[in-house]
Scaffold this motif. Structure first.
Motif, mmCIF file in Angstrom:
data_model
loop_
_atom_site.group_PDB
_atom_site.id
_atom_site.type_symbol
_atom_site.label_atom_id
_atom_site.label_comp_id
_atom_site.label_asym_id
_atom_site.label_seq_id
_atom_site.Cartn_x
_atom_site.Cartn_y
_atom_site.Cartn_z
ATOM 1 N N SER A 88 37.598 38.304 19.487
ATOM 2 C CA SER A 88 37.274 37.718 18.191
ATOM 3 C C SER A 88 35.888 38.192 17.803
ATOM 4 O O SER A 88 35.011 38.324 18.668
ATOM 5 C CB SER A 88 37.301 36.190 18.235
ATOM 6 O OG SER A 88 37.142 35.627 16.949
ATOM 7 N N THR A 109 44.496 36.432 15.605
ATOM 8 C CA THR A 109 45.193 35.352 16.297
ATOM 9 C C THR A 109 46.677 35.354 15.940
ATOM 10 O O THR A 109 47.542 35.183 16.815
ATOM 11 C CB THR A 109 44.555 33.998 15.942
ATOM 12 O OG1 THR A 109 43.197 33.981 16.406
ATOM 13 C CG2 THR A 109 45.312 32.840 16.572
ATOM 14 N N THR A 127 41.010 31.836 23.463
ATOM 15 C CA THR A 127 39.589 31.506 23.531
ATOM 16 C C THR A 127 39.128 31.071 22.151
ATOM 17 O O THR A 127 39.032 31.880 21.228
ATOM 18 C CB THR A 127 38.750 32.711 23.974
ATOM 19 O OG1 THR A 127 39.288 33.261 25.167
ATOM 20 C CG2 THR A 127 37.302 32.287 24.220
ATOM 21 N N SER A 128 38.869 29.788 21.986
ATOM 22 C CA SER A 128 38.279 29.279 20.753
ATOM 23 C C SER A 128 36.779 29.113 21.004
ATOM 24 O O SER A 128 36.147 29.995 21.570
ATOM 25 C CB SER A 128 38.942 27.972 20.341
ATOM 26 O OG SER A 128 38.416 27.508 19.120
ATOM 27 N N SER A 129 36.201 28.016 20.633
ATOM 28 C CA SER A 129 34.764 27.804 20.819
ATOM 29 C C SER A 129 34.437 26.328 20.666
ATOM 30 O O SER A 129 35.147 25.589 19.974
ATOM 31 C CB SER A 129 33.970 28.608 19.787
ATOM 32 O OG SER A 129 32.585 28.305 19.842
ATOM 33 N N ALA A 132 34.098 24.831 17.165
ATOM 34 C CA ALA A 132 35.260 24.250 16.485
ATOM 35 C C ALA A 132 35.411 22.768 16.798
ATOM 36 O O ALA A 132 36.375 22.130 16.352
ATOM 37 C CB ALA A 132 36.525 25.001 16.878
ATOM 38 N N TRP A 151 37.266 17.636 15.204
ATOM 39 C CA TRP A 151 37.249 18.887 14.434
ATOM 40 C C TRP A 151 36.234 18.757 13.299
ATOM 41 O O TRP A 151 36.132 17.704 12.684
ATOM 42 C CB TRP A 151 38.607 19.158 13.796
ATOM 43 C CG TRP A 151 39.716 19.549 14.713
ATOM 44 C CD1 TRP A 151 40.515 18.720 15.447
ATOM 45 C CD2 TRP A 151 40.172 20.884 14.978
ATOM 46 N NE1 TRP A 151 41.445 19.451 16.148
ATOM 47 C CE2 TRP A 151 41.267 20.778 15.875
ATOM 48 C CE3 TRP A 151 39.786 22.148 14.532
ATOM 49 C CZ2 TRP A 151 41.957 21.898 16.339
ATOM 50 C CZ3 TRP A 151 40.472 23.261 14.991
ATOM 51 C CH2 TRP A 151 41.541 23.131 15.882
ATOM 52 N N LYS A 166 36.129 30.540 13.740
ATOM 53 C CA LYS A 166 36.687 29.937 14.956
ATOM 54 C C LYS A 166 37.550 28.723 14.621
ATOM 55 O O LYS A 166 38.604 28.514 15.231
ATOM 56 C CB LYS A 166 35.568 29.545 15.922
ATOM 57 C CG LYS A 166 34.706 30.696 16.406
ATOM 58 C CD LYS A 166 35.505 31.832 17.020
ATOM 59 C CE LYS A 166 36.109 31.508 18.357
ATOM 60 N NZ LYS A 166 36.723 32.687 19.005
ATOM 61 N N GLU A 170 41.614 28.853 15.319
ATOM 62 C CA GLU A 170 42.248 27.912 16.235
ATOM 63 C C GLU A 170 43.304 27.076 15.506
ATOM 64 O O GLU A 170 44.374 26.803 16.064
ATOM 65 C CB GLU A 170 41.218 27.001 16.909
ATOM 66 C CG GLU A 170 41.867 26.177 18.009
ATOM 67 C CD GLU A 170 40.992 25.110 18.637
ATOM 68 O OE1 GLU A 170 41.561 24.157 19.225
ATOM 69 O OE2 GLU A 170 39.751 25.213 18.542
ATOM 70 N N VAL A 186 44.320 26.126 24.835
ATOM 71 C CA VAL A 186 43.108 26.600 24.160
ATOM 72 C C VAL A 186 41.889 26.219 24.991
ATOM 73 O O VAL A 186 41.777 25.096 25.474
ATOM 74 C CB VAL A 186 43.003 26.005 22.740
ATOM 75 C CG1 VAL A 186 41.646 26.297 22.122
ATOM 76 C CG2 VAL A 186 44.108 26.559 21.849
ATOM 77 N N ASN A 188 37.752 25.935 24.765
ATOM 78 C CA ASN A 188 36.654 25.820 23.804
ATOM 79 C C ASN A 188 35.316 25.924 24.538
ATOM 80 O O ASN A 188 34.700 24.910 24.887
ATOM 81 C CB ASN A 188 36.726 24.481 23.059
ATOM 82 C CG ASN A 188 37.998 24.325 22.248
ATOM 83 O OD1 ASN A 188 39.041 23.949 22.782
ATOM 84 N ND2 ASN A 188 37.923 24.618 20.961
ATOM 85 N N ARG A 249 43.445 21.238 23.856
ATOM 86 C CA ARG A 249 42.143 21.883 23.738
ATOM 87 C C ARG A 249 41.365 21.522 24.997
ATOM 88 O O ARG A 249 41.307 20.348 25.388
ATOM 89 C CB ARG A 249 41.398 21.384 22.514
ATOM 90 C CG ARG A 249 42.196 21.407 21.235
ATOM 91 C CD ARG A 249 41.407 20.795 20.094
ATOM 92 N NE ARG A 249 40.520 21.768 19.475
ATOM 93 C CZ ARG A 249 39.482 21.454 18.715
ATOM 94 N NH1 ARG A 249 39.151 20.176 18.528
ATOM 95 N NH2 ARG A 249 38.751 22.389 18.156
#
Length: 343
Positions: A88, A109, A127-129, A132, A151, A166, A170, A186, A188, A249
């Motif tokens: 990303s 994605t 891989t999100s973050s 997010a 969120w 991100k 997601e 996921v 984060n 998550r």
């Protein structure tokens, strides 16, 4: 069932460490890169870096994929047991047009998870973050403790381009998983630190280079949720098969520091650069004034002084052992930058 893992973004800081962890765990890795080089030199440089990190690359192959192009995704996922989508765009200088980050993040994605679904993989890991979860909250709506159910609201306009990318990527992943029945986990992570595998400092390393060269005169009151890249790679590999990770998550950030504490820790861990590392804190009013003229500062102005606790119990369970300390991850990144002549 074979044990091939399609890993996007293998040339990245995190992607390389995930590849080492996968290979050492016995998986075969099909790593994607956007540009292998005219004669495959980028792919071979990546192979060499992984070998120097102790990985057996006899089970490593490369494929060429672009987050914004359809070509190659079907073949790349064919025959894979798992997909890890870690690729990303990540920058510190925010583009004027958020779509420069949002479009490749969201469309990449869609392509990665769409290919995973069509290939019938057992599970995909995205891989999100932590951004997010944590970022984009105004001063009147801030919470002191956040977790996987939280969120940010992108419609409020407080997210910078990277944070927005991100969140939307997601959300797209969960939409695909729900609509198409894709098994998805996921991760984060927070700000990723630790030793480099090659001479590309990446975004995290670039901040350290600026600190160690004295290019940052004062430190704004910004807080970071941090994770060691080696711990994070282990968490990704565990998420491939852990029952409790599926459909959830999984935040992963085990240390929380402001920039001043990070800089002080870096100075202690890398004393030969301590004289250049800034010590002074920038008052908030000065940061807000500078933000009127500097887009990079303005992109993070909403986070000044905001330091909520982040519930990373799910990430800790996947790690399965105590995480590395902030001192270790900060020191190892700083020392690796010095050793490679980058700082």
């Amino acid at each position: 069932m074979n044990d091939i893992v399609l890993l996007t973004g293998i040339t990245g800081f995190l992607g390389g460490h995930i590849a080492v962890e996968l290979l050492n765990a016995g998986y075969s890795v099909r790593g994607s890169l956007r540009n292998p080089g005219a004669n495959g030199e980028r792919a071979e440089a990546t192979r060499k870096a992984l070998e120097e990190a102790g990985a057996d690359t006899s089970r490593l192959e490369f494929v060429t994929l672009d987050l914004t192009e359809d070509e190659g995704w079907h073949d790349a996922a064919h025959g894979a047991r798992f997909v890890i989508h870690s690729a990303s765009p990540f920058v510190t200088t925010m583009p004027k047009d958020p779509d420069e980050l949002v479009y490749p993040a969201v469309s990449g994605t869609e392509r990665a998870l769409g290919a995973a679904r069509r290939a019938g993989v057992e599970r995909a890991v995205l891989t999100s973050s932590s951004v997010a979860i944590v970022n984009g909250r105004g001063p009147t709506s801030r919470k002191n403790a956040l977790g996987p159910d939280d969120w940010p609201n992108p419609d409020e306009g407080r997210l910078n381009a990277y944070q927005l990318s991100k969140v939307l990527a997601e959300r797209k992943a969960w939409e695909i998983a729900e609509h198409d029945g894709l098994a998805l986990a996921v991760i984060n992570p927070g700000f990723i630190l630790g030793p480099l595998l090659d001479d590309d400092p990446g975004t995290s390393g670039a901040l350290f280079v600026r600190l160690m060269k004295g290019d940052v005169p004062m430190l704004p009151r910004l807080h970071l949720h941090m994770v060691d890249v080696r711990d994070l790679a282990r968490i990704h590999v565990a998420a491939l098969t852990a029952p409790d990770a599926l459909g959830k998550r999984n935040p992963a950030a085990f240390s929380n520091m402001d920039l001043a504490a990070l800089a002080a820790t870096l100075a202690r861990e890398v004393p030969e650069r301590a004289g250049r590392i800034p010590k002074r804190k920038a008052p908030d009013f000065l940061v807000r004034l500078l933000a009127l003229f500097d887009g990079d500062i303005r992109a993070n102005i909403n986070e000044l002084g905001y330091a909520p606790a982040l519930d990373s119990s799910r990430g800790a369970a996947l790690l399965g052992r105590p995480p590395r300390s902030a001192e270790t991850m900060i020191g190892d990144m700083g020392r690796s930058l010095v050793a490679r002549g980058l700082a």
